[in-house]
Scaffold this active site. Sequence first.
Site, PDB file in Angstrom:
ATOM      1  NE  ARG A 124      -4.181  -1.618   0.072  1.00 39.67           N
ATOM      2  CZ  ARG A 124      -4.225  -2.748  -0.617  1.00 39.67           C
ATOM      3  NH1 ARG A 124      -3.185  -3.106  -1.359  1.00 39.67           N
ATOM      4  NH2 ARG A 124      -5.303  -3.515  -0.596  1.00 39.67           N
ATOM      5  CD  GLU A 137      -2.896   3.032  -5.428  1.00 39.22           C
ATOM      6  OE1 GLU A 137      -3.668   2.098  -5.706  1.00 39.22           O
ATOM      7  OE2 GLU A 137      -1.697   2.862  -5.165  1.00 39.22           O
TER       8      GLU A 137
END
Length: 340
Positions: A234, A263
């Site tokens: 992550r 993102e």
Amino acid sequence: MDILAFGVQNDEKPMIERAFAGRHTVRCVDVFLNRDTAPIAADHEIVSVSVNAQLDADVLRTLAAGGTRMIAQRATGFNNIDLEVAAELGMTVARVSHYSPYSVAEFAWTLAMAVNRRVVRAATRTRDFDFRLDGLMGRDLHGRTAGVIGTGKIGECFARIAHGFGMRLLGWDVAENPACTELGMEYREDLPELLAEADLVSLHVPLLPATEHLLDRHGLSVMKDDAILVNTSRGGLIDTGALIAQLKAGRFTGVGLDVYEAEAGLFYLDKSLDVVTDDTLARLMTFSNVLVTSHQAYYTRDATAQIIGTTVGNIDDYLAGRTSENVLVPAGGAAGGTGR
């Protein structure tokens, strides 16, 4: 049962349709679930979402008002879901607690080898018929030290590959994995100690409040100047601003990132004709020793089939009133799950 699946990639659409054929009607859309798209889920009791869905309180309330009672996330992580609000609304939330760990571990090694051996730069040169070797020198990983942060299923697979390379293994986790210790892994209670010793560091822990910016300015600063850093877990595990500061100082042989902490709204979308306003990501892309990919480590036919199959099973369990290890919020229950 009519099911709406958000964020479906072209490659996985026929796989999802085949998996649900004869069982339920599924409508696949390529848009991601967020505040703008949540209203299209109206009248769908079940929605399935991808990892980049934004399931905050507002989105969950919009879904609930439209009749949604079950969210089936096609991913392992769930830091994008406000589980407490989902529980308050009486919604069932399920995830895919595990799928092929080899998909992610193998891709982590793909990134590590690509930055170590300058594969992208070499391929770009040879397309222009430039066959010089200047600036392409890598190094053997045999005999060097791999630091594995998070030694669950994926971390163990990564460690097995490192062991095959003949690397010394260091590990850091809340609990030791016996399979890793059998490989000769030495665990370090102090993360900075591992970071200081490792030639290659790979991240395989979930994103939780306790792991956010696990690699911060201090952690990055104690790493070797010529270390390789890989993150396929992550984006929020790394303080990107601190990483950029280290890269500007000329540190690290290479950095391979399949994830990025901001993102959402970028990854899985075509932004090639847009002005990218994320200055942090734009700066990150300027470093020749950094390779960024679009959260694709899991994206193999094997892993995707397992994810879809588990999602179908989660929906069947919900309709039958059953629970399983994949359920984060049972119907009318409290939020749970550890992210492992």
